[in-house]
Write a protein that holds these residues in place. Structure first.
Motif, PDB file in Angstrom:
ATOM      1  N   TYR A 286      15.477 -12.392 -22.862  1.00 42.89           N
ATOM      2  CA  TYR A 286      16.136 -11.332 -23.629  1.00 42.89           C
ATOM      3  C   TYR A 286      17.613 -11.245 -23.278  1.00 42.89           C
ATOM      4  N   HIS A 287      17.932 -11.422 -21.994  1.00 44.60           N
ATOM      5  CA  HIS A 287      19.335 -11.478 -21.601  1.00 44.60           C
ATOM      6  C   HIS A 287      20.033 -12.646 -22.307  1.00 44.60           C
ATOM      7  N   ALA A 288      19.369 -13.789 -22.314  1.00 41.46           N
ATOM      8  CA  ALA A 288      19.958 -14.985 -22.931  1.00 41.46           C
ATOM      9  C   ALA A 288      20.187 -14.785 -24.422  1.00 41.46           C
ATOM     10  N   LYS A 289      19.218 -14.191 -25.110  1.00 39.43           N
ATOM     11  CA  LYS A 289      19.354 -13.954 -26.552  1.00 39.43           C
ATOM     12  C   LYS A 289      20.517 -13.011 -26.853  1.00 39.43           C
ATOM     13  N   GLU A 290      20.650 -11.961 -26.042  1.00 43.28           N
ATOM     14  CA  GLU A 290      21.727 -10.994 -26.257  1.00 43.28           C
ATOM     15  C   GLU A 290      23.094 -11.626 -26.023  1.00 43.28           C
ATOM     16  N   ILE A 291      23.223 -12.386 -24.943  1.00 49.91           N
ATOM     17  CA  ILE A 291      24.498 -13.020 -24.632  1.00 49.91           C
ATOM     18  C   ILE A 291      24.868 -14.063 -25.684  1.00 49.91           C
ATOM     19  N   LYS A 292      23.862 -14.757 -26.207  1.00 44.80           N
ATOM     20  CA  LYS A 292      24.117 -15.778 -27.222  1.00 44.80           C
ATOM     21  C   LYS A 292      24.729 -15.192 -28.491  1.00 44.80           C
ATOM     22  N   ARG A 293      24.525 -13.910 -28.733  1.00 48.24           N
ATOM     23  CA  ARG A 293      25.129 -13.258 -29.893  1.00 48.24           C
ATOM     24  C   ARG A 293      26.650 -13.250 -29.809  1.00 48.24           C
ATOM     25  N   PHE A 294      27.175 -13.363 -28.594  1.00 49.75           N
ATOM     26  CA  PHE A 294      28.613 -13.210 -28.400  1.00 49.75           C
ATOM     27  C   PHE A 294      29.328 -14.503 -28.022  1.00 49.75           C
ATOM     28  N   VAL A 295      28.673 -15.366 -27.258  1.00 48.64           N
ATOM     29  CA  VAL A 295      29.329 -16.588 -26.770  1.00 48.64           C
ATOM     30  C   VAL A 295      28.346 -17.757 -26.745  1.00 48.64           C
ATOM     31  N   PRO A 296      28.864 -18.985 -26.794  1.00 44.03           N
ATOM     32  CA  PRO A 296      27.969 -20.157 -26.717  1.00 44.03           C
ATOM     33  C   PRO A 296      27.784 -20.699 -25.302  1.00 44.03           C
ATOM     34  N   ARG A 297      28.541 -20.147 -24.315  1.00 43.09           N
ATOM     35  CA  ARG A 297      28.488 -20.733 -22.974  1.00 43.09           C
ATOM     36  C   ARG A 297      28.477 -19.631 -21.914  1.00 43.09           C
ATOM     37  N   VAL A 298      27.723 -19.870 -20.837  1.00 46.00           N
ATOM     38  CA  VAL A 298      27.707 -18.951 -19.699  1.00 46.00           C
ATOM     39  C   VAL A 298      28.079 -19.707 -18.426  1.00 46.00           C
ATOM     40  N   ILE A 299      28.731 -18.983 -17.509  1.00 44.60           N
ATOM     41  CA  ILE A 299      29.026 -19.517 -16.183  1.00 44.60           C
ATOM     42  C   ILE A 299      28.320 -18.615 -15.181  1.00 44.60           C
ATOM     43  N   LEU A 300      27.315 -19.140 -14.524  1.00 43.70           N
ATOM     44  CA  LEU A 300      26.544 -18.363 -13.552  1.00 43.70           C
ATOM     45  C   LEU A 300      27.317 -18.266 -12.246  1.00 43.70           C
ATOM     46  N   GLU A 321      17.254 -23.160 -22.514  1.00 48.58           N
ATOM     47  CA  GLU A 321      16.170 -23.079 -23.511  1.00 48.58           C
ATOM     48  C   GLU A 321      16.599 -22.265 -24.731  1.00 48.58           C
ATOM     49  N   GLU A 322      17.527 -21.339 -24.520  1.00 49.27           N
ATOM     50  CA  GLU A 322      18.020 -20.524 -25.625  1.00 49.27           C
ATOM     51  C   GLU A 322      19.157 -21.218 -26.373  1.00 49.27           C
ATOM     52  N   GLY A 323      19.527 -22.418 -25.926  1.00 48.56           N
ATOM     53  CA  GLY A 323      20.547 -23.198 -26.625  1.00 48.56           C
ATOM     54  C   GLY A 323      21.965 -22.925 -26.167  1.00 48.56           C
ATOM     55  N   LEU A 324      22.124 -22.277 -25.018  1.00 48.74           N
ATOM     56  CA  LEU A 324      23.459 -22.009 -24.488  1.00 48.74           C
ATOM     57  C   LEU A 324      23.911 -23.134 -23.565  1.00 48.74           C
ATOM     58  N   GLU A 325      25.203 -23.390 -23.559  1.00 48.89           N
ATOM     59  CA  GLU A 325      25.767 -24.320 -22.581  1.00 48.89           C
ATOM     60  C   GLU A 325      25.873 -23.569 -21.257  1.00 48.89           C
ATOM     61  N   VAL A 326      25.458 -24.209 -20.171  1.00 52.05           N
ATOM     62  CA  VAL A 326      25.391 -23.505 -18.885  1.00 52.05           C
ATOM     63  C   VAL A 326      26.196 -24.244 -17.820  1.00 52.05           C
ATOM     64  N   LYS A 327      26.998 -23.463 -17.097  1.00 51.93           N
ATOM     65  CA  LYS A 327      27.673 -23.968 -15.904  1.00 51.93           C
ATOM     66  C   LYS A 327      27.333 -23.030 -14.750  1.00 51.93           C
ATOM     67  N   ALA A 328      27.521 -23.511 -13.527  1.00 49.32           N
ATOM     68  CA  ALA A 328      27.199 -22.689 -12.360  1.00 49.32           C
ATOM     69  C   ALA A 328      28.240 -22.880 -11.276  1.00 49.32           C
ATOM     70  N   VAL A 329      28.610 -21.765 -10.662  1.00 57.62           N
ATOM     71  CA  VAL A 329      29.571 -21.761  -9.562  1.00 57.62           C
ATOM     72  C   VAL A 329      28.795 -21.758  -8.246  1.00 57.62           C
ATOM     73  N   GLY A 359      24.790 -27.146 -15.692  1.00 61.54           N
ATOM     74  CA  GLY A 359      23.509 -26.682 -15.169  1.00 61.54           C
ATOM     75  C   GLY A 359      22.664 -27.782 -14.560  1.00 61.54           C
ATOM     76  N   ILE A 360      22.625 -28.944 -15.202  1.00 65.12           N
ATOM     77  CA  ILE A 360      21.794 -30.049 -14.699  1.00 65.12           C
ATOM     78  C   ILE A 360      22.351 -30.580 -13.380  1.00 65.12           C
ATOM     79  N   GLU A 361      23.675 -30.731 -13.316  1.00 65.26           N
ATOM     80  CA  GLU A 361      24.279 -31.206 -12.064  1.00 65.26           C
ATOM     81  C   GLU A 361      24.019 -30.213 -10.931  1.00 65.26           C
ATOM     82  N   TYR A 362      24.125 -28.919 -11.255  1.00 64.83           N
ATOM     83  CA  TYR A 362      23.867 -27.908 -10.225  1.00 64.83           C
ATOM     84  C   TYR A 362      22.451 -28.058  -9.667  1.00 64.83           C
ATOM     85  N   LYS A 363      21.469 -28.203 -10.569  1.00 62.45           N
ATOM     86  CA  LYS A 363      20.080 -28.311 -10.123  1.00 62.45           C
ATOM     87  C   LYS A 363      19.878 -29.540  -9.233  1.00 62.45           C
TER      88      LYS A 363
END
Length: 581
Positions: A286-300, A321-329, A359-363
């Motif tokens: 639900y967090h992912a769906k809400e954030i996707k309404r505003f931006v295509p990418r998140v930085i954790l 899984e929600e289709g967002l581009e993900v990066k992580a600090v 996200g994949i590199e972080y994992k």
């Protein structure tokens, strides 16, 4: 409601706020709810609803006026009624959606009043601990105002204030502001704490996060409001309202996600204004769906401790899984964002963010750290755990990027790794494979949604005059299907606009997905509709067969077993011969 909506044509009303351009049967405009240069906001005059393909906002004429004018449901209805000279529609007690809307408005009103009360308390001499905490944190008066920070002044102050405003005790309790224990008096659940209001995307306070101020307190440092009709921790996002305001002013394509409210405030006051928090480490879809309404990418940017890193690992999958581009600090030394900025400064934080890995590199790097790849056993375990991640990457080119990363981490040649990852493992029979079962369930769900969306959008190939032998395991879908059938039987027209009276669409992802369904993804709509109906009918018959089989095994009476066997034979034959044309 029908008369109110028919008199307030959605195109006419929306055109008073934005300039609409008609192309074919649809009116288009730049979305009033987020910043954009090319129009993606569509208004459907026939179905009397709007939908933005950019941010996902959709609704009927009432919802539009609510959002544009910051009105409650009742206030929006009153305004629309006044505009066309109608009496305000009476709200019948048996109309569950209207009752739900009114109940929610009472709670919004109560929480908004409480927020203002707590804000005013922060100026009182009794709030000296909160004032000292804010000063030590370097939080300016402007930042306090931006986030509406407040103070809960004692155990009963909020109760006395709310009573003066005409708010009854049940509403206070239902809003999560007070608790009433049997045999004792009511009290403020956040007493003597610094208050962080949680404001939704539409500007309403829905709950609070509160921080204890006394040292060595027996209470937990932070406390969130209890779940209510308007507050659900698994959906709430701290600072999303300010993100929406920024989005309306200019384009932003990413948000940073922290764990807590103080982290968000620290980030914002140091220039990272597009920062939010999911109120802890438990990120949800639900967090992912809400954030996707505003931006295509998140930085954790979660805490650097073990819990924060584990949460980052889990959150990557949820957002991807929600289709967002993900990066992580990767925050060092177990620091949280606030602590990191205090220790190293905002310029170093900016450098960390710029160096955020995908996200994949972080994992992969996280697994490497956990397995101590300096020895052979650690490398073996690392590669075993990394293999499912590599296998899940689509495209040979993309896989090659991460195989090279594995090679650089382990010192093993890329061609050796490539052969290992290409090697076929033990074959798993489809009927016992969890992955195969999950894939089947996804296909079934896709078929169900396509059929129901076709009915809802009145597609030519979805003949509503015939009664299909299908049912829906999802009660929400069944309710919608029954409503459509009832309309057809009564020769009553229905529009997508009417669905907003039947359901709370903002809180119901299943219904929202049908309203916003993208039919362009299907190459042959009519054929796929028939195939989907076929699949649904087959599943329905199979469920009946499974149920009868269990009943047959449990039945002791010979005659009853014969009857069940006969019914089983008929249904099995029907399943073999099923054909929908």
């Amino acid at each position: 409601m029908e008369q109110l909506k028919s008199k307030n044509d959605v195109v006419s009303v929306i055109s008073k706020y934005v300039s609409l351009d008609k192309k074919g049967k649809t009116y288009w405009a730049c979305c009033p709810f987020h910043y954009e240069k090319a129009p993606s906001f569509a208004v459907n005059e026939t179905e009397q609803y709007y939908h933005c393909f950019g941010c996902g906002e959709s609704g009927d004429v009432i919802k539009f006026v609510q959002k544009m004018d910051s009105l409650s449901f009742v206030e929006a209805v009153e305004k629309l009624a006044h505009n066309v000279g109608l009496e305000v529609p009476s709200f019948k007690g048996d109309n569950s959606q209207i009752k739900l809307a009114k109940d929610k408005e009472k709670l919004y009103h109560a929480c908004n009043l409480a927020m203002e009360h707590y804000k005013n308390n922060l100026k009182l001499p009794t709030a000296h601990l909160a004032q000292e905490y804010i000063k030590n944190r370097g939080i300016s008066p402007d930042t306090c105002e931006k986030f509406s920070l407040g103070f809960s002044n004692g155990w009963t102050s909020i109760i006395d204030f709310m009573k003066q405003k005409g708010i009854d005790m049940d509403t206070m309790k239902n809003a999560g502001l007070i608790e009433i224990k049997e045999g004792s008096k009511a009290y403020d659940v956040m007493a003597n704490r610094l208050m962080f209001p949680i404001i939704n995307a539409y500007g309403d306070c829905i709950g609070f996060t509160a921080r204890v101020l006394e040292k060595d307190s027996q209470y937990a440092k932070y406390r969130n409001s209890a779940q209510t009709l308007i507050f659900d921790k698994s959906r709430a996002i701290y600072n999303i309202y300010n993100i929406k305001k920024i989005k309306k002013e200019r384009n932003i394509d990413e948000v940073m996600i922290c764990e807590g409210t103080t982290d968000v405030i620290a980030m914002v006051k140091n220039g990272f204004e597009n920062t939010v928090a999911c109120l802890g480490t438990a990120t949800t879809q639900y967090h992912a769906k809400e954030i996707k309404r505003f931006v295509p990418r998140v930085i954790l940017c979660l805490d650097g401790d073990e819990a924060g890193q584990k949460a980052t690992f889990r959150a990557i999958d949820i957002f991807m899984e929600e289709g967002l581009e993900v990066k992580a600090v990767m925050l060092p030394e177990n620091l949280d964002p606030d602590e990191f900025i205090k220790k190293y400064g905002c310029e170093e934080m900016a450098k960390l963010i710029n160096k955020a890995c995908d996200g994949i590199e972080y994992k992969i790097r996280r697994i490497a750290v956990l397995n101590n790849i300096s020895d052979n056993l650690g490398k073996t375990k690392f590669l075993k755990e990394a293999k499912p991640i590599i296998d899940g990457i689509e495209g040979a080119g993309a896989k090659e990027i991460y195989i090279k990363l594995l090679s650089s981490l382990t010192g093993i040649a890329t061609d050796v790794l490539r052969r290992d990852f290409d090697r076929v493992g033990v074959e798993v029979k489809p009927e016992t494979s969890e992955a195969a079962e999950s894939f089947r369930e996804q296909g079934d769900q896709k078929a169900v949604k396509y059929v129901l969306a076709s009915f809802l959008h009145k597609k030519d190939y979805a003949n509503l005059d015939r009664e299909y032998k299908i049912n829906f395991s999802n009660p929400v879908f069944q309710k919608l299907y029954d409503y459509i059938l009832d309309c057809i039987k009564d020769n009553k027209s229905y529009t997508i606009s009417s669905i907003f009276d039947l359901f709370d669409v903002d809180e119901n992802d299943d219904i929202k997905s049908l309203i916003d369904y993208n039919f362009e993804e299907v190459a042959n709509p009519e054929l796929y509709f028939k195939q989907s109906l076929n699949k649904m009918y087959r599943n329905s018959l199979q469920e009946h067969i499974d149920s009868l089989t269990i009943k047959f095994k449990q039945e002791k009476d010979i005659e009853e077993r014969r009857k069940i066997a006969a019914e089983l034979s008929l249904i099995t034959k029907e399943l073999k011969n099923i054909k929908i044309v």
